[in-house]
Design a protein around this motif. Sequence first.
Motif, PDB file in Angstrom:
ATOM      1  N   PHE A  62       0.820  -1.210   0.000  1.00  0.00           N
ATOM      2  CA  PHE A  62       0.000   0.000   0.000  1.00  0.00           C
ATOM      3  C   PHE A  62       0.855   1.261   0.000  1.00  0.00           C
ATOM      4  N   CYS A  63       1.980   1.239   0.703  1.00  0.00           N
ATOM      5  CA  CYS A  63       2.798   2.439   0.864  1.00  0.00           C
ATOM      6  C   CYS A  63       3.973   2.488  -0.105  1.00  0.00           C
ATOM      7  N   ASP A  64       4.086   1.516  -0.979  1.00  0.00           N
ATOM      8  CA  ASP A  64       5.168   1.482  -1.955  1.00  0.00           C
ATOM      9  C   ASP A  64       5.082   2.693  -2.882  1.00  0.00           C
ATOM     10  N   GLY A  65       6.195   3.283  -3.173  1.00  0.00           N
ATOM     11  CA  GLY A  65       6.233   4.417  -4.090  1.00  0.00           C
ATOM     12  C   GLY A  65       6.163   5.778  -3.422  1.00  0.00           C
ATOM     13  N   LYS A  66       6.057   5.815  -2.104  1.00  0.00           N
ATOM     14  CA  LYS A  66       6.036   7.094  -1.388  1.00  0.00           C
ATOM     15  C   LYS A  66       7.461   7.451  -0.966  1.00  0.00           C
ATOM     16  N   GLU A  67       7.710   8.717  -0.720  1.00  0.00           N
ATOM     17  CA  GLU A  67       9.018   9.168  -0.235  1.00  0.00           C
ATOM     18  C   GLU A  67       9.247   8.644   1.185  1.00  0.00           C
ATOM     19  N   ASP A  68      10.496   8.704   1.667  1.00  0.00           N
ATOM     20  CA  ASP A  68      10.880   8.084   2.938  1.00  0.00           C
ATOM     21  C   ASP A  68      10.004   8.483   4.122  1.00  0.00           C
ATOM     22  N   ASP A  69       9.899   9.776   4.420  1.00  0.00           N
ATOM     23  CA  ASP A  69       9.121  10.218   5.586  1.00  0.00           C
ATOM     24  C   ASP A  69       7.641   9.912   5.403  1.00  0.00           C
ATOM     25  N   GLU A  70       7.144  10.155   4.214  1.00  0.00           N
ATOM     26  CA  GLU A  70       5.733   9.896   3.931  1.00  0.00           C
ATOM     27  C   GLU A  70       5.434   8.399   4.003  1.00  0.00           C
ATOM     28  N   ARG A  71       6.377   7.588   3.564  1.00  0.00           N
ATOM     29  CA  ARG A  71       6.195   6.134   3.599  1.00  0.00           C
ATOM     30  C   ARG A  71       6.174   5.627   5.033  1.00  0.00           C
ATOM     31  N   GLU A  72       7.072   6.145   5.868  1.00  0.00           N
ATOM     32  CA  GLU A  72       7.103   5.725   7.275  1.00  0.00           C
ATOM     33  C   GLU A  72       5.787   6.072   7.971  1.00  0.00           C
ATOM     34  N   GLU A  73       5.277   7.254   7.718  1.00  0.00           N
ATOM     35  CA  GLU A  73       3.999   7.656   8.304  1.00  0.00           C
ATOM     36  C   GLU A  73       2.856   6.781   7.773  1.00  0.00           C
ATOM     37  N   CYS A  74       2.899   6.474   6.487  1.00  0.00           N
ATOM     38  CA  CYS A  74       1.882   5.616   5.876  1.00  0.00           C
ATOM     39  C   CYS A  74       1.872   4.230   6.526  1.00  0.00           C
ATOM     40  N   VAL A  75       3.057   3.663   6.721  1.00  0.00           N
ATOM     41  CA  VAL A  75       3.159   2.336   7.342  1.00  0.00           C
ATOM     42  C   VAL A  75       2.672   2.376   8.789  1.00  0.00           C
ATOM     43  N   MET A  76       3.043   3.417   9.533  1.00  0.00           N
ATOM     44  CA  MET A  76       2.579   3.542  10.924  1.00  0.00           C
ATOM     45  C   MET A  76       1.056   3.637  10.972  1.00  0.00           C
ATOM     46  N   ASP A  77       0.462   4.435  10.083  1.00  0.00           N
ATOM     47  CA  ASP A  77      -0.999   4.547  10.029  1.00  0.00           C
ATOM     48  C   ASP A  77      -1.638   3.220   9.648  1.00  0.00           C
ATOM     49  N   PHE A  78      -1.050   2.526   8.694  1.00  0.00           N
ATOM     50  CA  PHE A  78      -1.574   1.232   8.255  1.00  0.00           C
ATOM     51  C   PHE A  78      -1.563   0.244   9.415  1.00  0.00           C
ATOM     52  N   PHE A  79      -0.438   0.162  10.132  1.00  0.00           N
ATOM     53  CA  PHE A  79      -0.343  -0.730  11.282  1.00  0.00           C
ATOM     54  C   PHE A  79      -1.376  -0.365  12.347  1.00  0.00           C
ATOM     55  N   ALA A  80      -1.520   0.916  12.635  1.00  0.00           N
ATOM     56  CA  ALA A  80      -2.482   1.357  13.655  1.00  0.00           C
ATOM     57  C   ALA A  80      -3.908   1.008  13.238  1.00  0.00           C
ATOM     58  N   ASN A  81      -4.235   1.193  11.969  1.00  0.00           N
ATOM     59  CA  ASN A  81      -5.581   0.895  11.482  1.00  0.00           C
ATOM     60  C   ASN A  81      -5.888  -0.591  11.478  1.00  0.00           C
ATOM     61  N   HIS A  82      -4.867  -1.416  11.524  1.00  0.00           N
ATOM     62  CA  HIS A  82      -5.060  -2.859  11.474  1.00  0.00           C
ATOM     63  C   HIS A  82      -4.687  -3.540  12.789  1.00  0.00           C
ATOM     64  N   ASN A  83      -4.546  -2.755  13.854  1.00  0.00           N
ATOM     65  CA  ASN A  83      -4.308  -3.262  15.204  1.00  0.00           C
ATOM     66  C   ASN A  83      -3.004  -4.056  15.324  1.00  0.00           C
ATOM     67  N   LEU A  84      -2.005  -3.701  14.534  1.00  0.00           N
ATOM     68  CA  LEU A  84      -0.701  -4.343  14.635  1.00  0.00           C
ATOM     69  C   LEU A  84       0.189  -3.439  15.472  1.00  0.00           C
ATOM     70  N   GLU A  85       0.527  -3.911  16.667  1.00  0.00           N
ATOM     71  CA  GLU A  85       1.284  -3.096  17.610  1.00  0.00           C
ATOM     72  C   GLU A  85       2.753  -3.490  17.569  1.00  0.00           C
ATOM     73  N   GLU A  86       3.457  -2.993  16.584  1.00  0.00           N
ATOM     74  CA  GLU A  86       4.897  -3.192  16.496  1.00  0.00           C
ATOM     75  C   GLU A  86       5.505  -2.016  15.761  1.00  0.00           C
ATOM     76  N   GLU A  87       6.808  -1.897  15.869  1.00  0.00           N
ATOM     77  CA  GLU A  87       7.536  -0.812  15.214  1.00  0.00           C
ATOM     78  C   GLU A  87       7.585  -1.105  13.721  1.00  0.00           C
ATOM     79  N   PRO A  88       7.130  -0.182  12.896  1.00  0.00           N
ATOM     80  CA  PRO A  88       7.128  -0.448  11.449  1.00  0.00           C
ATOM     81  C   PRO A  88       8.536  -0.453  10.874  1.00  0.00           C
ATOM     82  N   SER A  89       8.731  -1.321   9.912  1.00  0.00           N
ATOM     83  CA  SER A  89       9.989  -1.389   9.184  1.00  0.00           C
ATOM     84  C   SER A  89       9.710  -1.039   7.735  1.00  0.00           C
ATOM     85  N   CYS A  90      10.372  -0.042   7.227  1.00  0.00           N
ATOM     86  CA  CYS A  90      10.141   0.414   5.863  1.00  0.00           C
ATOM     87  C   CYS A  90      11.171  -0.133   4.895  1.00  0.00           C
ATOM     88  N   ASP A  91      11.863  -1.192   5.277  1.00  0.00           N
ATOM     89  CA  ASP A  91      12.900  -1.778   4.410  1.00  0.00           C
ATOM     90  C   ASP A  91      12.280  -2.593   3.299  1.00  0.00           C
TER      91      ASP A  91
END
Length: 76
Positions: A47-76
Amino acid sequence: MRKIAVLFAFLITTNVFAHQDGESVAPLGADATEVQMQVVRDGAQDFCDGKEDDEREECVMDFFANHNLEEEPSCD
C-alpha cells in the motif's frame, strides 16, 4: 429499539472508517497469528510502496495502527 439501531449504525461506520482508501486487508483480532500479522506487514508494504521516505514511514505507521498491529514499522 432506536438505541439498538443507533448502536448498530455506529459499529458499522467505525469498521468502514478503519481502513484507508484503496486497501483491503482486514484488521487483526485479539488472537492474531504470525501469518495474519505478516499479511498486514505485506499489505502495508504494498500500500505504501512508491512514497518518499518520511511519507512512507507515516503511511506504514498509520496502516499498522488501522489494522491493530502493535509493532515498530519497518520500511525496508
